[in-house]
Scaffold this motif. Structure first.
Motif, short mmCIF file in Angstrom:
data_model
loop_
_atom_site.label_atom_id
_atom_site.label_comp_id
_atom_site.label_asym_id
_atom_site.label_seq_id
_atom_site.Cartn_x
_atom_site.Cartn_y
_atom_site.Cartn_z
N ALA A 1 -2.03 2.05 -11.90
CA ALA A 1 -1.43 0.90 -12.58
C ALA A 1 -0.55 0.17 -11.58
O ALA A 1 -0.13 0.74 -10.56
CB ALA A 1 -0.61 1.36 -13.79
N VAL A 2 -0.24 -1.09 -11.87
CA VAL A 2 0.61 -1.87 -10.98
C VAL A 2 1.69 -2.58 -11.78
O VAL A 2 1.50 -2.92 -12.96
CB VAL A 2 -0.21 -2.91 -10.18
CG1 VAL A 2 -1.23 -2.23 -9.30
CG2 VAL A 2 -0.88 -3.92 -11.10
N GLY A 3 2.85 -2.81 -11.12
CA GLY A 3 3.94 -3.54 -11.74
C GLY A 3 3.63 -5.02 -11.85
O GLY A 3 2.69 -5.53 -11.23
N ALA A 4 4.45 -5.72 -12.61
CA ALA A 4 4.20 -7.13 -12.94
C ALA A 4 4.13 -8.03 -11.71
O ALA A 4 3.42 -9.03 -11.72
CB ALA A 4 5.28 -7.63 -13.90
N ASP A 5 4.87 -7.71 -10.65
CA ASP A 5 4.93 -8.59 -9.48
C ASP A 5 3.99 -8.18 -8.34
O ASP A 5 3.98 -8.81 -7.29
CB ASP A 5 6.37 -8.65 -8.93
CG ASP A 5 7.33 -9.30 -9.91
OD1 ASP A 5 6.86 -10.06 -10.78
OD2 ASP A 5 8.55 -9.03 -9.80
N VAL A 6 3.20 -7.15 -8.56
CA VAL A 6 2.32 -6.64 -7.50
C VAL A 6 1.10 -7.54 -7.34
O VAL A 6 0.41 -7.86 -8.32
CB VAL A 6 1.89 -5.19 -7.80
CG1 VAL A 6 0.83 -4.72 -6.81
CG2 VAL A 6 3.10 -4.26 -7.76
N THR A 7 0.82 -7.93 -6.09
CA THR A 7 -0.34 -8.78 -5.81
C THR A 7 -1.33 -8.14 -4.83
O THR A 7 -2.47 -8.58 -4.73
CB THR A 7 0.11 -10.13 -5.23
OG1 THR A 7 0.84 -9.90 -4.00
CG2 THR A 7 1.00 -10.88 -6.22
N ARG A 8 -0.88 -7.11 -4.10
CA ARG A 8 -1.74 -6.55 -3.04
C ARG A 8 -2.75 -5.54 -3.56
O ARG A 8 -3.77 -5.29 -2.89
CB ARG A 8 -0.88 -5.87 -1.98
CG ARG A 8 0.13 -6.77 -1.30
CD ARG A 8 0.88 -6.02 -0.22
NE ARG A 8 2.00 -6.78 0.30
CZ ARG A 8 2.78 -6.38 1.30
NH1 ARG A 8 2.54 -5.23 1.89
NH2 ARG A 8 3.78 -7.13 1.70
N TRP A 9 -2.49 -4.93 -4.70
CA TRP A 9 -3.29 -3.81 -5.15
C TRP A 9 -3.71 -4.00 -6.60
O TRP A 9 -3.04 -4.67 -7.38
CB TRP A 9 -2.52 -2.49 -5.00
CG TRP A 9 -1.96 -2.28 -3.63
CD1 TRP A 9 -0.66 -2.40 -3.25
CD2 TRP A 9 -2.70 -1.95 -2.45
NE1 TRP A 9 -0.54 -2.16 -1.90
CE2 TRP A 9 -1.77 -1.88 -1.38
CE3 TRP A 9 -4.04 -1.70 -2.19
CZ2 TRP A 9 -2.15 -1.57 -0.08
CZ3 TRP A 9 -4.42 -1.40 -0.89
CH2 TRP A 9 -3.48 -1.34 0.15
N LYS A 10 -4.80 -3.33 -6.96
CA LYS A 10 -5.29 -3.34 -8.34
C LYS A 10 -5.75 -1.92 -8.70
O LYS A 10 -6.06 -1.11 -7.80
CB LYS A 10 -6.43 -4.34 -8.50
CG LYS A 10 -7.66 -3.99 -7.70
CD LYS A 10 -8.73 -5.06 -7.85
CE LYS A 10 -10.03 -4.66 -7.16
NZ LYS A 10 -9.85 -4.39 -5.72
N PRO A 11 -5.80 -1.58 -9.98
CA PRO A 11 -6.28 -0.25 -10.37
C PRO A 11 -7.67 0.03 -9.79
O PRO A 11 -8.54 -0.83 -9.76
CB PRO A 11 -6.32 -0.34 -11.90
CG PRO A 11 -5.24 -1.31 -12.23
CD PRO A 11 -5.31 -2.35 -11.13
N GLY A 12 -7.80 1.24 -9.27
CA GLY A 12 -9.05 1.66 -8.65
C GLY A 12 -9.05 1.61 -7.15
O GLY A 12 -9.92 2.23 -6.50
N ASP A 13 -8.08 0.91 -6.53
CA ASP A 13 -8.00 0.85 -5.07
C ASP A 13 -7.65 2.23 -4.51
O ASP A 13 -6.81 2.95 -5.06
CB ASP A 13 -6.93 -0.15 -4.63
CG ASP A 13 -7.35 -1.59 -4.81
OD1 ASP A 13 -8.57 -1.85 -4.95
OD2 ASP A 13 -6.46 -2.47 -4.81
N ARG A 14 -8.31 2.57 -3.41
CA ARG A 14 -8.01 3.84 -2.71
C ARG A 14 -6.92 3.57 -1.68
O ARG A 14 -7.08 2.73 -0.79
CB ARG A 14 -9.26 4.39 -2.03
CG ARG A 14 -10.38 4.70 -3.00
CD ARG A 14 -11.47 5.58 -2.39
NE ARG A 14 -11.72 5.30 -1.00
CZ ARG A 14 -11.98 6.26 -0.08
NH1 ARG A 14 -12.03 7.53 -0.43
NH2 ARG A 14 -12.21 5.93 1.17
N VAL A 15 -5.82 4.32 -1.78
CA VAL A 15 -4.65 4.04 -0.94
C VAL A 15 -4.08 5.33 -0.35
O VAL A 15 -4.24 6.42 -0.89
CB VAL A 15 -3.54 3.31 -1.73
CG1 VAL A 15 -4.00 1.91 -2.12
CG2 VAL A 15 -3.13 4.11 -2.97
N VAL A 16 -3.38 5.14 0.77
CA VAL A 16 -2.67 6.23 1.43
C VAL A 16 -1.22 5.79 1.61
O VAL A 16 -0.93 4.61 1.80
CB VAL A 16 -3.36 6.61 2.77
CG1 VAL A 16 -3.40 5.44 3.73
CG2 VAL A 16 -2.68 7.81 3.41
N VAL A 17 -0.31 6.75 1.51
CA VAL A 17 1.12 6.45 1.51
C VAL A 17 1.64 6.22 2.93
O VAL A 17 1.32 6.99 3.84
CB VAL A 17 1.90 7.60 0.83
CG1 VAL A 17 3.40 7.37 0.93
CG2 VAL A 17 1.48 7.74 -0.63
#
Length: 338
Positions: A70-86
């Motif tokens: 899930a993403v917060g209201a102001d997030v533009t770089r990511w969407k549900p389902g994206d594979r990410v590393v910290v």
């Protein structure tokens, strides 16, 4: 959600608890963690020898990879389902580190990632290389990025140069893989013939058993036409820094990327030829998110796959830490979640 928590210092105090799933701020991303990997840093935080204000119960581990839930209201770089590393140093997005960008590290100033979910600011995540699994991607944030930042961005590694790697830990193996992909010659040190064979299989041009050659810097020069190497990544600290300096040529680069044998460095400017040979000693502790993304592109192009020693489940977290503590591993130790 389920999370591994440390209730007091010591491996015996790792427990799995049910705790609330993090709620999101407007600029945060909820990541469903799929895998984490252990570093020496995690070991010394766990046993209390490197206490940076740990408050119990504490969720450990800095390196993790997963999928955006899930993403917060102001997030533009990511969407549900994206594979990410910290990204380990959360605010270091690009350029040189400064007090502000260096202020927040995962599992220091924030909870660690050994849990089913974690909330991360959108700038604190990087896209996983397409050719890597979650388990492989989880090994990248500290060890791989330290090797990349040291070799490529600080030492300025060029094709045809010679790199000395030390041992079979995460930073050293990533340094070997990155150096070979960059067209360098690699000399590696290790403690056994079994590990020497593994290093050669990964592409090392020559391997020195430092138990058979205690003054291994002399063997380095013998294997390199009588002169020192261009670059080495020193991972042991107190036990190796002197020989690391003697193993590099004039204008050589020594990156201090670890202190598994102790953090105190005793150096003789004359004996170790620091001034006469114009040597550079550079402290290293990962790199920026911009560097991370560049490294991941190189990983894809060269189809580099991290060396994984063993994979444990969340329920086996204690066994994973004991494997790390044993020092018998080659490559990274991974814990899958849940």
């Amino acid at each position: 959600m389920k999370a591994v928590q440390l209730t007091a210092f010591g491996t015996d105090n790792l427990v799995i608890n049910d705790i609330p799933t993090p709620s999101l701020k407007t600029n945060e991303v909820l990541v469903n963690i799929k895998a984490v990997s252990l570093n020496y840093l995690d070991q010394i935080i766990l046993n209390g020898t490197f206490n940076r204000g740990v408050v119990f119960p504490y969720i450990p581990v800095s390196d993790g990879a997963g999928v955006v839930a899930a993403v917060g209201a102001d997030v533009t770089r990511w969407k549900p389902g994206d594979r990410v590393v910290v990204q380990y140093v959360q605010n270091w997005t690009k350029g040189k580190v400064d007090p502000e960008s260096n202020s927040i590290r995962v599992a220091w100033q924030t909870p660690g990632v050994l849990s089913e979910y974690t909330a991360i600011p959108e700038h604190g995540l990087v896209k996983i290389p397409e050719n890597l699994s979650f388990e492989e991607a989880a090994t990248l944030p500290i060890a791989a990025l330290t090797a990349w930042y040291g070799l490529i961005e600080q030492a300025g590694l060029r094709p045809g140069q010679t790199v000395l790697t030390q041992g079979t830990g995460g930073v050293s193996l990533f340094a070997l893989q990155i150096a070979k992909a960059a067209g360098a010659k690699v000399i590696a040190t290790t403690s056994s013939e079994e590990k020497a064979a593994r290093l050669k299989a990964l592409g090392a041009d020559a391997v020195i058993n430092y138990r058979q050659h205690p003054e291994w810097h002399e063997q380095v020069k013998a294997l390199n036409g009588g002169e020192g190497v261009d670059i080495t990544m020193d991972v042991a600290g107190a036990a190796t820094i002197g020989q690391s300096l003697l193993a590099v040529k004039e204008n050589g680069f020594v990156g201090t990327a670890g202190f598994i044998a102790g953090p105190e460095l005793s150096l003789d400017i004359h004996q170790h030829r620091i001034n006469l040979n114009f040597l550079r000693i550079q402290g290293l502790a990962v790199g920026s998110a911009e560097s991370f993304a560049a490294m991941n592109r190189a990983i894809e192009v060269n189809d580099i796959h991290p060396v994984i020693d063993s994979v444990f489940t969340m329920k086996q977290a204690m066994e994973a830490y004991l494997r790390l503590e044993s020092g018998q591993h080659t490559g990274k130790i991974v814990i899958t979640v849940p």
